[in-house]
Each structure stands twice: as C-alpha cells, then as structure tokens.
Design an enzyme around this catalytic site. Structure first.
Site, PDB file in Angstrom:
ATOM      1  N   LYS A   1       0.856  -1.193   0.000  1.00  0.00           N
ATOM      2  CA  LYS A   1       0.000   0.000   0.000  1.00  0.00           C
ATOM      3  C   LYS A   1       0.886   1.235   0.000  1.00  0.00           C
ATOM      4  O   LYS A   1       1.886   1.289   0.724  1.00  0.00           O
ATOM      5  CB  LYS A   1      -0.896  -0.024   1.241  1.00  0.00           C
TER       6      LYS A   1
ATOM      7  N   SER B   1     -10.037   0.203   6.910  1.00  0.00           N
ATOM      8  CA  SER B   1      -9.368   0.181   5.604  1.00  0.00           C
ATOM      9  C   SER B   1      -8.682  -1.109   5.194  1.00  0.00           C
ATOM     10  O   SER B   1      -8.289  -1.239   4.035  1.00  0.00           O
ATOM     11  CB  SER B   1      -8.341   1.304   5.533  1.00  0.00           C
TER      12      SER B   1
ATOM     13  N   SER C   1      -9.600   2.157   2.558  1.00  0.00           N
ATOM     14  CA  SER C   1      -8.687   2.829   1.660  1.00  0.00           C
ATOM     15  C   SER C   1      -7.652   1.892   1.015  1.00  0.00           C
ATOM     16  O   SER C   1      -7.036   2.272   0.016  1.00  0.00           O
ATOM     17  CB  SER C   1      -7.935   3.930   2.412  1.00  0.00           C
TER      18      SER C   1
HETATM   19  N1  GLN Z   1     -13.206   4.759   5.643  1.00  0.00           N
HETATM   20  C1  GLN Z   1     -12.699   5.315   6.858  1.00  0.00           C
HETATM   21  C2  GLN Z   1     -12.316   6.754   6.660  1.00  0.00           C
HETATM   22  O1  GLN Z   1     -12.556   7.258   5.621  1.00  0.00           O
HETATM   23  C3  GLN Z   1     -11.534   4.518   7.353  1.00  0.00           C
HETATM   24  C4  GLN Z   1     -10.342   4.668   6.516  1.00  0.00           C
HETATM   25  C5  GLN Z   1      -9.172   3.922   7.073  1.00  0.00           C
HETATM   26  O2  GLN Z   1      -9.315   2.966   7.815  1.00  0.00           O
HETATM   27  N2  GLN Z   1      -7.997   4.399   6.754  1.00  0.00           N
HETATM   28  O3  GLN Z   1     -11.801   7.376   7.515  1.00  0.00           O
END
Ligand code: GLN
Length: 508
Positions: free
Chosen positions: A93, A200, A176
């Site tokens: 990532k 994420s 993400s």
């Molecule tokens: N979808 C969540 C956010 O937008 C979590 C994202 C994540 O875990 N990095 O904050």
C-alpha cells in the site's frame, strides 16, 4: 502446425498462471520443495501485474527490484538459508514509506516524494525474505472507503466482471487499501501489507473476497507509515486466506523502539494458533449490530456463521455493546482532528509539491489548495474546527469520552465471550461514483469496523459467501486486546466450515 517451441511456450504460460493461483503458504512450500524457483514465481507475478493493469491497482511497478531480490532468494533456497517469507512477491500500500521508491499516499501533495527511509513494517517483511512488486493505490491519505479519492485515479474491483475496464458499471474495491485488495484478489500480488484506521483493511478485504486483519493498536510499528489518525492507525495484512494472514502478521508485528506506541510484547507464532479447534470458546453476537437497512442476506450469512461455529463446538452467546451507535460520529471527530494536525506538515517546504506564492503564507495556501483533494480538505476543515478553542470541549473531548465508553462496552462483553462475530460491512461492493455526493453514506461503510479501532482491538474479516448479485460478503471477528491468536484460530475454523474460496471473474 504448432512448432515445438510454441508448445513449450504455451506450457510455460500455463504453469506461470497456475503459480499465481497458489496461496502464500503454498508458494513458500513449493519453493522450499524446489518445485519452482523464486525467480519463476516473481516472473509469473510480473506477467500478472501487466495483465491486471486495467484495474489500476498498482501506482508504481518495480519489476527489476523484484527480480533482483528473487535471485538472492534462490541463492538462499540453494544454500538452505531461506527465511520465513523467502521470495514472497508482495504489493505494498502506498502509505508505507519505501526507501528509494516513490511514496505518495494517493495525494498530489506528495508528488515527487521519494523517501530516504523504509517503514519498520515493510523493513521487517524484507528482513524475512519477502520482496516488493510495486506500490498499490489507495484513497488519498487513507481517507475513504472506495478508493475513489486517490490522485492516481480509482481502482476497479476485479469482481466487476471478466472485462472490468469496459464494464458499464465498474465496482469499487473498497478503501482505503483498495489497490491492495484488488491486486491480491486478482492474483497480481500474493499478499499485501495495508493499514486500517477505521476499516481500511477489513472493508476492502470483504468487498474483494479476501481475508484481512487489523491487529491490536500497538502490535505493529507505525514508524514510516504516512500518518492519518495516529491513535487509530494500524498496519496489517490483506491476504487470500487466514493462514496467509497469520504468516504475514508474524513477520509484520513486533516492538519497535522508533514507535513508542508499539508494545514490548513477544510476537506469538500465529501459525501455531491455527489449530482448527473452537471447542469451549464463547462467541458473542452483539445485538446492536443488527442495523436498519442492512440487506437480509447479510443477516442470514451472519446467522449461518454463528451456526457453523456452534456446530464446530463453540458456544454462541448474545452480548450487548450499548454505545455502538456513537462510534461512527465520534470517529468522525477524532480521526479528522488527528488528521488535521498530522497533515499540517504538508506546507510546500519539506515534502513533494510546492506551488509558489509570496509572502510565504500564500505559498502554504497555494500548495495545500492544489495538493489536497476534496475529501482531505473536508477532513482538515472538520478537524481544525473541532480542535479550535471554544469547540474543543464540546466536540473533541466529548468524542474522547465516547471512545472510553466504547472500549468499556467491549471490556464488559469480553467477560462473557472470547470472540465477537459480526458482519464486516453493511453491503456488497458498490459502483464507482455511487456514494460520492453523500459523504455520510460513504462513512456508513465503516459502521461495523470503526468501533474496533476506537477500542484498539484486533479485528479480522474473512469471506463468507456471495450475495445474490454474485459479489463477496465478509464476516468480522473481534478479539480481546493482543489476542490475535484467538481471532485467527476462530477465523481458521470458520473458513474451514464455510468452505468458500473466492476467485473473482477477472484475474491473472
Ligand atoms: N473509511 C474510513 C475513513 O474514511 C476509514 C479509513 C481507514 O481505515 N484508513 O476514515
């Protein structure tokens, strides 16, 4: 007439494709038994990476680097000095800083940034013999659930169909860590380290038919990972199955003197935890997770999961997590607050993009306006607001108190159960662009995952079956702090009982 060389070419193509079918554990076994070399495996993955380009999963490809490392791995296999993940071709990532390889966190503001250092988690993976195929797309600064907020463009879910690039309705891989999930599902990486601040790892894993684990806060070092919300961020693996997740986590976890929030605890052998035994374990079903509007099929899958664990010898108990409904609103105070502070460093002076302006304040403004996308700007505004004098007590401090209550709910629940079973997401993969105009709808994607980050607990998501539309759905297991072993053990047993292996219609 087919020439001999063509036959052997076809044969080797077929063999290469079947190499990417192997799980991480199977591939390591194959290399140890000398059935194929690390170089052959890496070549197969480089070919897969090319086949999978229409998904836009990789933002940087590093095939030369991978082949160079594979040579070293082959030498080690020959000498009998192979390390635990020797020759494993991973995608990474793009939130992990990788020495000498561009790292942008999906943001224009980091364009042109090449770190001079390696994150601890990726360094540990390389130390154990794994190698990198490239960097994987993600939502900008890990803010999102769809992988559509990236400056590198959206990633397509390989479950979209056999021809994802030309499909009329392209599905999101989740976010993400969407690039990570799309690449691992499409067989363009054997596994990938991801990060999880509110879901994420687990949400994209669920939407792509994979297994992902967010370990307890403090289990993995955050050093060298571009920070989103420091009290919630954790690294963890996106993998094809529970065993692969255990293998990856064993190498990623551990104390790091460079991150004072990483804990000084030994890392258990997570593989040894996969006994398949769940006899005597109590599995909690939280009544507050039956949320309005959740499709019936997810409820059915959840019930089936509980039943399978019961049949395997576990005891299913109902539990209550009364503050569940406050988790998401509190997260959207705490996470933006920390993000607004973390993102203050992108001012055009130290990293990546600089848009000129005079005086210097104007340079800051120009750089940040041009460098940050809409979602990131939204979070910076919310975060700055809730931290400002006069609102700090009303919002930020209040959200922190809610967080304590949420952790308290879990602590209470774990007096009567050993692990908690919930759905991973409230729905299947949706179309790119679908939840774009309504941030709250997008934020609801994390309704089941966010409480786990708020309480700092380990959470695993694993594929549980297909929806009526033929898309993967996941279940989540939540454990006590630092009890990744039980989570993995129950995950392994559940995976066995479900007997479902998800392969998307588009893959290498
Ligand atoms: N979808 C969540 C956010 O937008 C979590 C994202 C994540 O875990 N990095 O904050």
């Amino acid at each position: 007439m087919i020439q001999g060389s063509e036959i052997s070419h076809q044969k080797s193509e077929k063999n290469m494709a079947s190499l990417t079918e192997l799980s991480l554990a199977e591939a390591l076994d194959g290399m140890r038994a000398k059935r194929f070399s690390a170089t052959e495996l890496v070549r197969a993955y480089i070919a897969a990476q090319e086949t999978c380009r229409p998904l836009n999963a990789y933002v940087v490809e590093t095939p030369e680097l991978a082949l160079e490392k594979a040579k070293e791995s082959d030498a080690r296999y020959a000498k009998g000095t192979a390390r635990p993940l020797e020759g494993a071709p991973l995608g990474v990532k793009d939130l992990f800083c990788t020495k000498g390889v561009p790292t942008t966190a999906g943001s224009r503001i980091l364009k042109g940034f090449t770190p001079a250092y390696e994150s601890t988690v990726t360094a540990r993976l390389w130390h154990d013999g794994a190698l990198m195929l490239g960097k994987l797309g993600m939502d900008e600064f890990a803010m999102g659930s769809s992988n559509t907020t990236s400056a590198c463009g959206p990633v397509i879910n390989p479950w979209t169909g056999p021809d994802p690039a030309n499909a009329s309705r392209k599905l999101v891989p989740g976010g993400s860590s969407g690039g990570a999930a799309a690449a691992v599902a499409a067989r363009a990486a054997i596994a990938a380290p991801g990060t999880d601040t509110g879901g994420s790892i687990r949400q994209p894993a669920a939407l792509c038919g994979l297994t992902g684990i967010k370990p307890t806060y403090g289990r993995c070092s955050r050093w060298g990972i571009v920070a989103f919300a420091s009290s919630l961020d954790q690294a963890g693996p996106v993998a094809r199955d529970v065993k692969d997740a255990a293998l990856m986590l064993r190498s990623m976890a551990g104390h790091d003197p460079k991150d004072s929030t990483s804990v000084q605890r030994g890392v258990p052998d997570y593989l040894a935890a996969l006994t398949g035994e769940v006899g005597g374990l109590r599995v909690g079903i939280p009544r507050e997770y039956r949320v309005d509007g959740m499709p019936g099929e997810i409820g059915d899958l959840w019930e089936r999961g509980a039943k399978l664990l019961e049949e395997a010898g576990a005891e299913v108990v109902e539990i209550s997590l009364p503050h569940t409904k406050y988790a998401l609103p509190a997260y959207y105070i705490v996470a933006p607050a920390e993000a607004s502070s973390n993102l203050a460093r992108y001012d055009g002076v130290r990293y990546g993009l600089r848009v000129p302006g005079r005086p210097v304040q104007e340079m800051y403004e120009n750089t940040r306006a041009a460098g940050f996308g809409r979602e990131v700007r939204r979070r910076v505004l919310i975060g700055t607001y809730v931290l400002s004098a006069g609102y700090y007590d009303a919002y930020y401090l209040k959200a922190q108190k809610v967080r304590t209550r949420i952790a308290g709910d879990f602590a209470q629940a774990f007096k009567t159960c050993d692990v908690i079973l919930t759905p991973a997401t409230p729905g299947e993969a949706f179309a790119i662009g679908e939840k774009e105009d309504d941030p709250v709808k997008m934020w609801l994607e994390d309704v089941f995952t966010v409480p786990v980050n708020m309480a700092g607990l380990p959470g695993l998501s694993l594929p549980a079956g297909l929806s009526k539309n033929g898309l993967p759905l996941g279940l989540q297991l939540i454990g006590r702090p630092f009890d990744e072993e039980t989570v993995l053990r129950v995950g392994g047993a559940l995976e066995n009982a479900i007997g479902f292996r998800a392969v998307p219609p588009f893959h290498a």
